[in-house]
Design a protein around this motif. Structure first.
Motif, PDB file in Angstrom:
ATOM      1  N   SER A  23      73.043  32.095  44.037  1.00  0.00           N
ATOM      2  CA  SER A  23      71.965  32.745  44.795  1.00  0.00           C
ATOM      3  C   SER A  23      70.584  32.270  44.348  1.00  0.00           C
ATOM      4  O   SER A  23      69.598  32.444  45.066  1.00  0.00           O
ATOM      5  N   TYR A  24      70.504  31.689  43.136  1.00  0.00           N
ATOM      6  CA  TYR A  24      69.215  31.183  42.651  1.00  0.00           C
ATOM      7  C   TYR A  24      68.815  29.869  43.328  1.00  0.00           C
ATOM      8  O   TYR A  24      67.656  29.466  43.285  1.00  0.00           O
ATOM      9  N   ALA A 150      66.824  36.749  45.004  1.00  0.00           N
ATOM     10  CA  ALA A 150      67.964  35.984  44.491  1.00  0.00           C
ATOM     11  C   ALA A 150      68.700  36.700  43.371  1.00  0.00           C
ATOM     12  O   ALA A 150      69.878  36.424  43.123  1.00  0.00           O
ATOM     13  N   ALA A 232      69.772  29.498  52.059  1.00  0.00           N
ATOM     14  CA  ALA A 232      69.619  30.945  51.873  1.00  0.00           C
ATOM     15  C   ALA A 232      70.296  31.710  53.007  1.00  0.00           C
ATOM     16  O   ALA A 232      70.944  32.745  52.779  1.00  0.00           O
TER      17      ALA A 232
END
Length: 541
Positions: A23-24, A150, A232
């Motif tokens: 997610s980062y 994130a 994303a």
């Protein structure tokens, strides 16, 4: 010894890898694009020096105006909060502006006659210099908010993470953000080294061809940031499916994935104040009035100061004092003036630093800065901003000594003593190697503290206001640089493009005093700011 070394390596490097999450990655891709933005830096320096008759003071003033869009990060950040589900549009708009800026420079270098038929090369350069920061600030505002998004709130079983775990994840996210930006500069430096290999022996037309290729290669920058936003979207759809399998209702999934914990209401102080600021900036900028930059700076400072006062009310009293002390120290530290373009011209003309050597110097800078983020990871996490700034200020003062010394012939003396081994290039490389790791160290703790303390419904606004204030410090630095370059005149040789006649001779006689003045200001003012915050009873993060 080997056990202790492995333990340090594990805590500072391997641990960061273990804490990395998929997610980062989206905000990191936008940050990498920001790092890659420096790809054209060396080209720009030589193009301005060789083809444009702009003074060091004018370039410092242009740097001030180019920094103004970063003050607009405040309303842009608030817009990100207001249109959270549609924030990707700002990244697309930013990418378009960046691409337009690069296209102007490609045309200016490859087809100068056609471009000059429309308006002067200097006007095209100014337009390009102003478009790019507008694009980057839009992307940066979204990326900052994406770093908060994130960090997951729920673990694999759908339970909330403990507060300490969330704080660690925020620190890791901000650390990785700095790594992504500096990693982008490393890629840029490698590209420049490869492109400028043997440039000292090339003809001027061959060098111009390299300049064009570098600007064309830079078109990958907007593609990187757009790719981050697209990723994303893919990850969000995957998270929706995961939460649905855990038994969450559609409304709960929609709230957890797409919406903040609290709805963001339009802050008319921010929107109204920003509208006044934009109108004032455009009016003053187009009017050409005397002291226009100073008026814009004072207005920006006042408006952002009011916004900070409003946001401080969202925090507990102790956190508010910590935030206020932190931004004061960081502002003064980042507001220190630089010698300006004249120092680069002197290194090129007098010390003989060509494109090939400067690209290698940039590679050393970027690589060691990246290494420094890992080397000083625990130092950044465990020390206060004030302690970090004291160390960085003292180190920067010591490391400015060799550059000042070379103006007065230090490299000639050391070359005679060592048979030519320790010459100007050796000193520049050694100085860069020592100074490089210090550049990004001060920002990571502040960004992590902001990410962890920002109210959930105002994450982008909080980031943007704080960033606007610290970025305003860079505008102050540009003003200071302009004043110093007006006080100590430094000029390179300028020739008429048509006849080749010298229209302005080179004059570096006052550069020594300029370098000394910059060094003394950089030492005294940050230490004074820390002392004042202590006397006022403020803390730093």
């Amino acid at each position: 010894m080997s056990t202790a070394l492995y333990r340090w390596f594990d805590r500072n490097i391997l641990e960061l890898g273990r804490e990395m999450r998929l997610s980062y990655l989206p905000p990191l891709m936008v940050y990498v694009a920001a790092g890659v933005s420096g790809l054209t830096g060396i080209v720009g320096t030589f193009f301005v020096k060789d083809y444009l008759g702009l003074s060091a003071a004018f370039l410092a003033a242009l740097g001030f105006w180019a920094g103004i869009p970063w003050a607009l990060k405040m309303p842009i950040g608030h817009l990100v909060d207001l249109m959270w589900r549609h924030k990707a549009g700002l990244v697309y708009l930013g990418a378009t502006l960046i691409a337009a800026s690069l296209a102007i420079m490609i045309g200016l270098i490859s087809r100068p006659d056609q471009m000059r038929a429309i308006m002067s090369a200097e006007a095209w350069f100014v337009l390009s210099a102003l478009l790019a920061p507008l694009g980057y600030v839009m992307q940066d505002a979204v990326a900052d908010a994406m770093t908060v998004e994130a960090v997951p709130r729920l673990d694999a079983n759908g339970a909330p993470y403990p507060a300490e775990t969330v704080r660690l994840m925020h620190t890791t996210m901000q650390m990785l953000g700095r790594v992504a930006i500096i990693g982008g500069t490393v890629l840029v430096s490698l590209a420049n080294v490869a492109m400028f290999q043997g440039a000292e022996t090339l003809s001027e037309s061959a060098k111009v061809a390299i300049y064009v290729r570098i600007y064309e290669l830079a078109l990958v920058i907007p593609l990187l940031s757009i790719s981050g936003v697209l990723l994303a979207g893919v990850l969000k759809r995957r998270e929706v499916r995961r939460l649905a399998k855990l038994g969450h209702s559609r409304a709960e999934v929609d709230r957890l994935v797409h919406d903040p914990q609290e709805k963001t209401a339009p802050n008319w102080w921010i929107l109204g104040g920003s509208a006044v600021f934009v109108a004032l900036t455009l009016g003053v900028g187009l009017s050409g009035m005397a002291y226009g930059q100073e008026l814009i700076f004072a207005s920006s400072f006042a408006i952002i100061g009011v916004m900070i006062a409003k946001l401080l009310r969202e925090l507990a009293p102790e956190a508010a004092r910590t935030l206020l002390g932190t931004v004061i120290v960081i502002f003064v530290f980042r507001a220190m003036p630089t010698p300006g373009a004249g120092a680069s011209w002197w290194m090129i003309d007098v010390l003989g630093f060509d494109q090939s050597f400067l690209s290698r110097l940039d590679l050393i800078t970027s690589t060691l800065t990246l290494a420094g983020l890992f080397l000083f990871r625990r130092f950044m996490a465990e020390k206060s901003i004030a302690q970090i700034v004291i160390v960085l200020t003292l180190a920067a003062t010591l490391l400015s000594g060799p550059i000042v010394g070379m103006f007065y012939g230090l490299h000639e003396w050391t070359a005679r003593l060592t048979g030519g081994l320790i010459d100007a290039r050796f000193i520049a490389i050694a100085n860069t190697a020592l100074e490089s790791p210090l550049g990004q160290v001060s920002m990571v703790p502040m960004l992590a503290w902001i990410a962890n303390s920002a109210p959930p419904h105002l994450k982008a606004t909080f980031f943007a206001v704080m960033a606007s204030f610290t970025n305003l410090a860079l505008s102050a630095a540009q003003l200071g640089t302009k004043y110093l370059n007006e006080t100590f005149t430094v000029s390179r040789e300028v020739r008429d493009p048509a006849s080749g006649a010298v229209t302005l001779p080179a004059d570096y006689s006052e550069l020594g005093m300029l370098l000394i003045t910059v060094t003394l200001l950089g030492l005294s003012l940050p230490l004074l700011a820390i002392a004042v915050t202590r006397l006022l009873g403020l803390r730093s993060a």
